[in-house]
Every structure is written in C-alpha cells, then in structure tokens.
Scaffold this motif. Structure first.
Motif, short mmCIF file in Angstrom:
data_model
loop_
_atom_site.label_atom_id
_atom_site.label_comp_id
_atom_site.label_asym_id
_atom_site.label_seq_id
_atom_site.Cartn_x
_atom_site.Cartn_y
_atom_site.Cartn_z
N LEU A 80 7.17 13.16 0.42
CA LEU A 80 7.13 12.19 1.52
C LEU A 80 7.43 12.88 2.84
CD1 LEU A 80 6.89 9.39 2.71
CD2 LEU A 80 9.27 8.96 2.07
N VAL A 81 8.43 13.75 2.85
CA VAL A 81 8.76 14.51 4.07
C VAL A 81 7.56 15.34 4.51
CG1 VAL A 81 10.17 16.39 4.99
CG2 VAL A 81 11.24 14.56 3.65
N HIS A 82 6.85 15.92 3.54
CA HIS A 82 5.66 16.74 3.84
C HIS A 82 4.60 15.90 4.56
CE1 HIS A 82 2.61 19.87 3.20
NE2 HIS A 82 1.80 18.91 2.81
N PHE A 83 4.35 14.70 4.07
CA PHE A 83 3.34 13.84 4.70
C PHE A 83 3.73 13.46 6.13
CE2 PHE A 83 2.96 12.11 0.13
CZ PHE A 83 2.20 13.21 -0.26
N LEU A 84 5.01 13.18 6.32
CA LEU A 84 5.49 12.78 7.64
C LEU A 84 5.46 13.96 8.61
CD1 LEU A 84 8.52 10.55 6.58
CD2 LEU A 84 6.27 9.78 7.32
N GLU A 85 5.90 15.12 8.15
CA GLU A 85 5.92 16.30 9.02
C GLU A 85 4.52 16.77 9.39
OE1 GLU A 85 8.29 19.19 6.99
OE2 GLU A 85 10.19 18.38 7.78
N LYS A 86 3.56 16.59 8.49
CA LYS A 86 2.17 16.97 8.76
C LYS A 86 1.48 15.97 9.69
CE LYS A 86 1.51 20.78 6.39
NZ LYS A 86 1.09 22.04 7.04
N GLY A 87 2.13 14.86 9.94
CA GLY A 87 1.53 13.85 10.80
C GLY A 87 0.52 12.97 10.09
N LYS A 96 0.82 -1.20 0.00
CA LYS A 96 0.00 0.00 0.00
C LYS A 96 0.86 1.25 0.00
CE LYS A 96 -3.64 2.34 2.63
NZ LYS A 96 -4.55 2.24 3.80
N ALA A 97 1.81 1.35 0.90
CA ALA A 97 2.67 2.53 0.99
C ALA A 97 3.96 2.16 1.68
CB ALA A 97 1.97 3.65 1.75
N ARG A 98 5.08 2.49 1.07
CA ARG A 98 6.38 2.17 1.65
C ARG A 98 7.40 3.19 1.17
NH1 ARG A 98 5.61 -1.31 -2.56
NH2 ARG A 98 7.13 -1.14 -4.25
N VAL A 99 8.57 3.15 1.78
CA VAL A 99 9.68 4.00 1.37
C VAL A 99 10.51 3.28 0.32
CG1 VAL A 99 11.81 5.11 2.12
CG2 VAL A 99 9.79 5.21 3.57
N CYS A 100 10.81 3.96 -0.74
CA CYS A 100 11.74 3.48 -1.75
C CYS A 100 12.93 4.44 -1.73
CB CYS A 100 11.08 3.44 -3.13
SG CYS A 100 12.20 3.01 -4.49
N TYR A 101 13.96 4.09 -1.00
CA TYR A 101 15.14 4.93 -0.77
C TYR A 101 14.78 6.17 0.04
CZ TYR A 101 19.38 7.61 -1.70
OH TYR A 101 20.52 8.38 -1.58
N ASP A 102 14.09 7.15 -0.54
CA ASP A 102 13.69 8.33 0.24
C ASP A 102 12.38 8.93 -0.25
OD1 ASP A 102 14.43 9.47 -2.14
OD2 ASP A 102 15.95 10.81 -1.30
N HIS A 103 11.64 8.18 -1.08
CA HIS A 103 10.38 8.69 -1.62
C HIS A 103 9.29 7.64 -1.45
CE1 HIS A 103 12.69 6.84 -4.94
NE2 HIS A 103 11.53 6.28 -5.24
N LEU A 104 8.05 8.03 -1.72
CA LEU A 104 6.90 7.16 -1.49
C LEU A 104 6.70 6.20 -2.65
CD1 LEU A 104 4.50 6.66 0.47
CD2 LEU A 104 3.16 8.22 -0.96
N ALA A 105 6.49 4.93 -2.31
CA ALA A 105 6.26 3.89 -3.30
C ALA A 105 5.04 3.09 -2.90
CB ALA A 105 7.49 2.99 -3.41
N GLY A 106 4.73 2.06 -3.69
CA GLY A 106 3.55 1.26 -3.44
C GLY A 106 2.33 1.86 -4.12
N ASP A 107 1.15 1.36 -3.76
CA ASP A 107 -0.09 1.82 -4.38
C ASP A 107 -0.25 3.33 -4.23
OD1 ASP A 107 -2.88 1.55 -5.42
OD2 ASP A 107 -3.37 2.15 -3.40
N PHE A 108 0.05 3.87 -3.04
CA PHE A 108 -0.10 5.31 -2.81
C PHE A 108 0.90 6.10 -3.64
CE2 PHE A 108 -2.66 6.28 1.26
CZ PHE A 108 -3.65 5.38 0.86
N GLY A 109 2.12 5.58 -3.81
CA GLY A 109 3.12 6.28 -4.60
C GLY A 109 2.72 6.36 -6.06
N VAL A 110 2.21 5.25 -6.60
CA VAL A 110 1.75 5.23 -7.99
C VAL A 110 0.54 6.13 -8.16
CG1 VAL A 110 0.76 3.76 -9.79
CG2 VAL A 110 2.73 2.96 -8.47
N ARG A 111 -0.39 6.06 -7.20
CA ARG A 111 -1.59 6.91 -7.27
C ARG A 111 -1.20 8.38 -7.27
NH1 ARG A 111 -7.17 6.63 -5.09
NH2 ARG A 111 -7.89 8.79 -4.94
N MET A 112 -0.25 8.76 -6.44
CA MET A 112 0.16 10.16 -6.35
C MET A 112 0.65 10.66 -7.70
SD MET A 112 2.87 11.95 -3.72
CE MET A 112 4.33 11.15 -4.40
#
Length: 229
Positions: free
Chosen positions: A192-199, A109-125
């Motif tokens: 990805l940093v934005h999503f993490l920092e926003k909680g 569904k959502a994972r880190v690929c080196y330093d960016h978002l991957a998985g279903d959510f990464g592709v959707r984005m």
C-alpha cells in the motif's frame, strides 16, 4: 465455573455506538485526537475521554503523546483484523448503519484496512499474487514464495527488512465487503505504501477510501492480472 476468554468484555466495549464509531474511524490507520474522535462519535470531549479510557484499558487502542497533544490509534493489527471481521459479519447479515450512498462504491473498490489495502482491489491483489505463484496459501496461512520475493525486490520493496520485523510478513484478513481474503501483515502494508509513494493512489481526506488515478489503476491492474478459469 466458567472458563476461557471473556468475550463479553470485548463485546461490551465494541457494542456501544459511540465507541463503535470511534473504532471505525481508527480503522483508517491514522492517529486521531480525542477531539476528532468526539466529533466522529457525535459526543462531547468529556464523554469521549471516558470512552477512550475504557477502550485503552480493554487493549483495543493505544495513545501517543506529542507535545501537548495526545493521539489515539488501534492497538495493533490484531485489533484491526477483529474489527474488519465483525464488519463483514454485520454486513453479511444486513446490519447496515445506512443505505449505500455515492461513497459506498469507492469504499468497496479500494480502502484502507488498518494499514493495508482492502476492498475489491485488495482481494484482487492477493488472488493475483497466488495465481502468479508469488504467494502460497494453505487455508488461512499465507507465505511469500522465492519467486514472489524476487518479484517484490524488483519493485524496490525491502523484503529482508520486512522479515526482520516482529510482525508477520503475510497475514490473511477477511474483507468485510468482498467476504473474501485480502493481504495483511507487513507485506500488505509495504505494498500500500508503494502505491501511495508512486502516486498511483491517494487517501481520501476523512475517509478510508483509496482513490487510484487512471494511470495508477492501469498500472495496478497490469501488475495484478487475474487468470480466467
């Protein structure tokens, strides 16, 4: 006489099971010690040191020294994209190390690929950014549009600062689970940093999984809608 790059050397480095496990662990984007990587690979620290030296000499990893400790990371985004591509190739041909377990859906569904978002959510984005006209695509070439730059600035992302970096702003990265492209590059990292920092999301300890909270998921899906065709 044989010419061209010697892929056999890279193949030999990645092909060892212990080194493959260590490289997979570093795909989470975190710096790990030799002891942590030895535990991940199921080998002794002494054996791990030998493997790490070979990976560093081959240009796949780099080390950082902090006080008495040494930390290892992937050498750069290129190494990460190569490993993600190999994972996709292996998964597509049924070469799996284990049967899918309870953690597998979350990882897909959502994972880190080196330093960016991957998985279903990464592709959707990325799909949503393209459909909104924020990112243009020409095959594997991605580019941020003027409309996309304005959209990201409204989120508080310093696009001008990202452009000043030596790293490409937008890069296409083949997702191993979705078999489609997700967004890499400095922009992928910034989002990805934005999503993490926003909680909206948190990194799962000891895993590449990114867990979105119910509210974070609602906001993410609202920000990156998909148009039905």
């Amino acid at each position: 006489m044989k010419e061209g790059p010697d892929i056999a050397q890279i193949g030999a480095l990645i092909g060892d099971p212990a080194r493959a496990n260590m490289l997979s662990a570093l795909m989470a984007g975190k710096a790990l010690t030799a002891t942590e990587l030895a535990e991940t690979a199921g080998i002794t620290p002494q054996t791990a040191s030998t493997h790490l030296a070979r990976l560093e000499a081959g240009g796949l990893i780099t080390q950082r020294k902090q006080g008495r400790h040494r930390y290892f990371t992937l050498s750069d985004e290129t190494a990460g994209r190569m490993l993600e591509g190999i994972m996709g190739f292996a998964a597509g041909r049924g070469h799996l190390r284990s049967q899918p377990g309870p953690r597998d859906p979350a990882l897909r569904k959502a994972r880190v690929c080196y330093d960016h978002l991957a998985g279903d959510f990464g592709v959707r984005m990325l799909d949503s950014l393209v459909s909104q006209g924020a990112v243009s695509t020409d095959g594997e070439n991605l580019a941020l549009t003027a409309a996309g730059e304005m959209q990201l600035k409204n989120l508080g992302i310093d696009v001008s600062g990202l452009r000043a970096l030596r790293r490409p702003l937008c890069r296409a990265c083949l997702d191993w689970s979705e078999r489609r492209t997700h967004l890499a590059g400095s922009l992928g990292k910034a989002l990805l940093v934005h999503f993490l920092e926003k909680g909206w999301a948190r990194r799962a300890p000891g895993s590449r999984t990114v867990n979105f909270s119910p509210e974070g998921e609602r906001r993410f899906l609202q920000m990156f809608p998909l148009r039905l065709t």
